[in-house]
Design a protein around this motif. Structure first.
Motif, PDB file in Angstrom:
ATOM      1  N   SER A  97       0.849  -1.190   0.000  1.00 14.90           N
ATOM      2  CA  SER A  97       0.000   0.000   0.000  1.00 14.90           C
ATOM      3  C   SER A  97       0.884   1.239   0.000  1.00 14.90           C
ATOM      4  CB  SER A  97      -0.907   0.010   1.223  1.00 14.90           C
ATOM      5  OG  SER A  97      -1.807  -1.065   1.164  1.00 14.90           O
ATOM      6  N   ILE A  98       0.562   2.189  -0.868  1.00 16.01           N
ATOM      7  CA  ILE A  98       1.276   3.460  -0.938  1.00 16.01           C
ATOM      8  C   ILE A  98       0.238   4.559  -1.137  1.00 16.01           C
ATOM      9  CG2 ILE A  98       3.400   2.449  -1.867  1.00 16.01           C
ATOM     10  CD1 ILE A  98       2.533   3.540  -4.648  1.00 16.01           C
ATOM     11  N   SER A  99       0.678   5.802  -1.164  1.00 13.82           N
ATOM     12  CA  SER A  99      -0.217   6.889  -1.561  1.00 13.82           C
ATOM     13  C   SER A  99       0.494   7.709  -2.628  1.00 13.82           C
ATOM     14  CB  SER A  99      -0.621   7.753  -0.373  1.00 13.82           C
ATOM     15  OG  SER A  99       0.395   8.625   0.002  1.00 13.82           O
ATOM     16  N   HIS A 100      -0.293   8.209  -3.549  1.00 16.11           N
ATOM     17  CA  HIS A 100       0.233   9.049  -4.625  1.00 16.11           C
ATOM     18  C   HIS A 100      -0.595  10.320  -4.648  1.00 16.11           C
ATOM     19  CE1 HIS A 100       1.947  10.299  -8.419  1.00 16.11           C
ATOM     20  NE2 HIS A 100       0.721  10.500  -8.857  1.00 16.11           N
ATOM     21  N   GLU A 101       0.051  11.444  -4.358  1.00 18.81           N
ATOM     22  CA  GLU A 101      -0.625  12.745  -4.292  1.00 18.81           C
ATOM     23  C   GLU A 101      -1.838  12.680  -3.374  1.00 18.81           C
ATOM     24  OE1 GLU A 101      -1.312  14.128  -8.289  1.00 18.81           O
ATOM     25  OE2 GLU A 101       0.830  14.310  -8.684  1.00 18.81           O
ATOM     26  N   GLY A 102      -1.677  11.975  -2.255  1.00 24.77           N
ATOM     27  CA  GLY A 102      -2.728  11.882  -1.252  1.00 24.77           C
ATOM     28  C   GLY A 102      -3.790  10.824  -1.508  1.00 24.77           C
ATOM     29  N   ALA A 103      -3.718  10.165  -2.645  1.00 27.75           N
ATOM     30  CA  ALA A 103      -4.713   9.133  -2.973  1.00 27.75           C
ATOM     31  C   ALA A 103      -4.102   7.750  -2.734  1.00 27.75           C
ATOM     32  CB  ALA A 103      -5.131   9.259  -4.428  1.00 27.75           C
TER      33      ALA A 103
END
Length: 75
Positions: free
Chosen positions: A33-39
């Motif tokens: 799990s990661i986040s990209h630009e808050g998503a």
């Protein structure tokens, strides 16, 4: 009505990359799990039948679950 987010991939799931059909069917080897630009997104390590091991982010690669993808030769 807003569309629900796609179900996250898990280790062992199969998938295809619609933009790279020549890669063949893939099997998820690792899912983070990661986040990209808050998503929320995922970083996936996938072994593709014709392209070998690839690390992809679901923030960019719109992978399609492969419920019917043959995974026997991807171990």
């Amino acid at each position: 009505m807003q569309a629900s987010p796609p179900k996250p991939f898990a280790t062992g799931d199969t998938c295809t990359h619609p933009a790279k059909p020549e890669w063949g069917h893939g099997k998820v080897i690792k899912a983070e799990s990661i986040s990209h630009e808050g998503a929320p997104a995922q970083r996936l390590t996938v072994r593709f039948s014709n392209a070998g091991l690839k690390t992809l982010s679901t923030a960019f690669a719109k992978l399609r679950p492969g419920d019917t993808a043959p995974a026997a030769n991807l171990t």
